[in-house]
Design a protein around this motif. Structure first.
Motif, PDB file in Angstrom:
ATOM      1  N   ARG A  61       0.827  -1.199   0.000  1.00 57.33           N
ATOM      2  CA  ARG A  61       0.000   0.000   0.000  1.00 57.33           C
ATOM      3  C   ARG A  61       0.871   1.262   0.000  1.00 57.33           C
ATOM      4  NH1 ARG A  61      -4.023   0.295   4.559  1.00 57.33           N
ATOM      5  NH2 ARG A  61      -4.607   2.133   3.348  1.00 57.33           N
ATOM      6  N   ALA A  62       1.976   1.216   0.740  1.00 59.55           N
ATOM      7  CA  ALA A  62       2.895   2.359   0.770  1.00 59.55           C
ATOM      8  C   ALA A  62       3.547   2.585  -0.592  1.00 59.55           C
ATOM      9  CB  ALA A  62       3.970   2.136   1.834  1.00 59.55           C
ATOM     10  N   ASN A  63       3.533   1.544  -1.430  1.00 61.54           N
ATOM     11  CA  ASN A  63       4.084   1.622  -2.786  1.00 61.54           C
ATOM     12  C   ASN A  63       2.968   1.840  -3.814  1.00 61.54           C
ATOM     13  OD1 ASN A  63       6.159   1.527  -4.725  1.00 61.54           O
ATOM     14  ND2 ASN A  63       5.942  -0.686  -5.001  1.00 61.54           N
ATOM     15  N   MET A 106      -1.444  -3.387  11.002  1.00 63.33           N
ATOM     16  CA  MET A 106      -2.487  -3.480   9.980  1.00 63.33           C
ATOM     17  C   MET A 106      -3.673  -2.583  10.341  1.00 63.33           C
ATOM     18  SD  MET A 106      -1.744  -5.478   7.354  1.00 63.33           S
ATOM     19  CE  MET A 106      -3.274  -6.177   6.720  1.00 63.33           C
ATOM     20  N   GLU A 107      -4.020  -2.542  11.621  1.00 61.55           N
ATOM     21  CA  GLU A 107      -5.122  -1.682  12.063  1.00 61.55           C
ATOM     22  C   GLU A 107      -4.807  -0.204  11.820  1.00 61.55           C
ATOM     23  OE1 GLU A 107      -6.286  -2.445  16.082  1.00 61.55           O
ATOM     24  OE2 GLU A 107      -6.659  -4.579  15.716  1.00 61.55           O
ATOM     25  N   LYS A 108      -3.575   0.191  12.137  1.00 60.37           N
ATOM     26  CA  LYS A 108      -3.161   1.576  11.900  1.00 60.37           C
ATOM     27  C   LYS A 108      -3.204   1.914  10.411  1.00 60.37           C
ATOM     28  CE  LYS A 108       0.028   1.879  15.849  1.00 60.37           C
ATOM     29  NZ  LYS A 108       1.478   1.961  16.217  1.00 60.37           N
ATOM     30  N   ALA A 109      -2.723   0.979   9.596  1.00 66.01           N
ATOM     31  CA  ALA A 109      -2.645   1.216   8.151  1.00 66.01           C
ATOM     32  C   ALA A 109      -4.017   1.367   7.517  1.00 66.01           C
ATOM     33  CB  ALA A 109      -1.875   0.075   7.479  1.00 66.01           C
ATOM     34  N   GLY A 189      11.525   6.443   1.509  1.00 70.22           N
ATOM     35  CA  GLY A 189      10.766   5.924   2.633  1.00 70.22           C
ATOM     36  C   GLY A 189      10.427   4.482   2.316  1.00 70.22           C
ATOM     37  N   ARG A 190      10.364   3.633   3.323  1.00 70.02           N
ATOM     38  CA  ARG A 190      10.278   2.197   3.086  1.00 70.02           C
ATOM     39  C   ARG A 190       8.935   1.736   2.537  1.00 70.02           C
ATOM     40  NH1 ARG A 190      11.590  -1.125   1.965  1.00 70.02           N
ATOM     41  NH2 ARG A 190      11.479  -2.793   3.499  1.00 70.02           N
ATOM     42  N   HIS A 191       9.027   0.941   1.459  1.00 66.64           N
ATOM     43  CA  HIS A 191       7.842   0.301   0.878  1.00 66.64           C
ATOM     44  C   HIS A 191       8.288  -0.914   0.078  1.00 66.64           C
ATOM     45  CE1 HIS A 191       8.955   2.162  -2.941  1.00 66.64           C
ATOM     46  NE2 HIS A 191       8.791   3.381  -2.441  1.00 66.64           N
ATOM     47  N   SER A 192       7.341  -1.548  -0.615  1.00 62.63           N
ATOM     48  CA  SER A 192       7.648  -2.816  -1.299  1.00 62.63           C
ATOM     49  C   SER A 192       8.510  -2.637  -2.542  1.00 62.63           C
ATOM     50  CB  SER A 192       6.347  -3.536  -1.675  1.00 62.63           C
ATOM     51  OG  SER A 192       5.611  -2.780  -2.623  1.00 62.63           O
ATOM     52  N   GLY A 193       8.695  -1.408  -2.993  1.00 66.83           N
ATOM     53  CA  GLY A 193       9.468  -1.175  -4.207  1.00 66.83           C
ATOM     54  C   GLY A 193      10.921  -0.826  -3.981  1.00 66.83           C
TER      55      GLY A 193
END
Length: 344
Positions: A61-63, A106-109, A189-193
């Motif tokens: 989602r961050a990506n 997961m709840e925060k996201a 910033g950290r993400h899946s990419g």
């Protein structure tokens, strides 16, 4: 390992389909007793492989990708439990550790909008927290002399796998990534990419090979970056191998192994490289399941193979009647890895 939900023998019993005259993995795989020290038990276990689930899709989602990869762990462990225990592959070689507890994250996201700049930055921070948990658990498993098999989750977890393994081994490791994408994007910033670019920048990743990059989905900026560091990061493309036939699948595996085999290395598998597999970046064009299985088996047959990570599968995005198939595919890949690695 306080943020670990241990898998229990009772959990295995619930998901194993017992049948007269058959022995399933679920009857033979090892779990850690409630009263046992996790590290001591892993260290003293006869099992060579430790299975860990990371049921999250926050990095995806961050990506700006589609959520759903958090559902792969549950599907996979059920399929693995029902593999036949026989002379070809034995369930007793596996210790099922459990899953990283990412429930609060997961709840925060869920309260954040990935298309909002500030919310996306908050997602980056949550991914950093997951990085710490994953790297700590992987460090502990590798330090105990075992080989982790990690079921994601997003490809952001490659960072934790690489960092944890490198810290346990006391030096940077290499990685081979079967993927349509480089996951070597900018350090925003950290993400899946960008799991691999962060691991590379921070000194945990030495040599990195991307196998089967899709030319149409790799940016010019990433290609320019890879060109500058081609002594340590190399790739081939799916288009070269399967469309234009400029390169040979098996010969390319040999070349990739030559590039990484002199150090411990991780095997990273992104299921979005396979056509029609429900994932955050689903594709219609890509390598076959058989080629992926050959790939996993080939790279497992080396003493420096340090871990296997299978990620980005999203059963919840698939057909409702066939959402068990991703778990079944993951089961095939894990047994292919174990069969190959048992030859070492």
């Amino acid at each position: 390992m306080e943020n670990l939900i241990r898998f229990k023998q009772s959990n295995l019993a619930k998901i194993t389909n017992f049948r007269n005259g058959e022995v399933k993995f679920g009857e033979k795989m090892i779990t850690i007793p409630n009263d046992a020290n996790v590290i001591d038990f892993i260290s003293n276990s006869e099992a060579k492989y430790v299975v860990l689930g990371i049921p999250e899709d926050i990095g995806i989602r961050a990506n700006l990708g589609r959520s759903g990869a958090n559902t792969a762990w549950e599907s996979a462990i059920e399929s693995i439990a029902n593999i036949q225990h026989n002379r070809f592959c034995k369930g007793s070689t596996i210790l099922v550790l459990g899953q990283v507890d990412v429930s609060q994250e997961m709840e925060k996201a869920l309260l954040l909008d990935q298309n909002n700049t500030d919310d996306r930055k908050a997602l980056f921070k949550i991914v950093e927290q997951i990085d710490k948990e994953v790297s700590h658990i992987i460090f502990s498993v590798v330090k105990a002399g075992k080989i982790p098999i990690i079921i994601g989750g997003g490809h952001n977890n490659a960072y934790g796998n690489i960092k944890g393994t490198a810290l346990a081994k006391g030096k940077a490791i290499n990685a081979i990534n079967f993927d349509a994408h480089s996951d070597f994007r900018i350090l925003e910033g950290r993400h899946s990419g960008n799991g691999f670019s962060y691991a590379f920048e921070e000194g945990f990743l030495k040599n990195y090979f991307i196998y089967g990059l899709h030319e149409s989905y790799t940016s010019k900026s990433v290609l320019d970056t890879l060109k500058k560091i081609e002594d340590r990061v190399r790739y081939n493309t799916y288009d070269e191998i399967k469309i234009r036939y400029q390169k040979n699948f098996n010969q390319e595996m040999f070349q990739a192994l030559e590039f990484i085999k002199n150090e411990f290395y991780g095997i990273e598998i992104d299921l979005d490289a396979i056509p029609n597999i429900a994932s955050s970046a689903m594709t219609l064009s890509g390598f076959s399941v058989e080629e992926l299985r050959q790939f996993v088996n080939y790279f497992s047959q080396n003493q420096n193979a340090a871990y296997l990570h299978i990620c980005e599968g999203a059963p919840s995005l698939g057909e409702e009647k066939n959402n068990h198939l991703i778990g079944k595919l993951i089961g095939y890949l894990i047994t292919d890895f174990i069969k190959g690695n048992s030859l070492v």
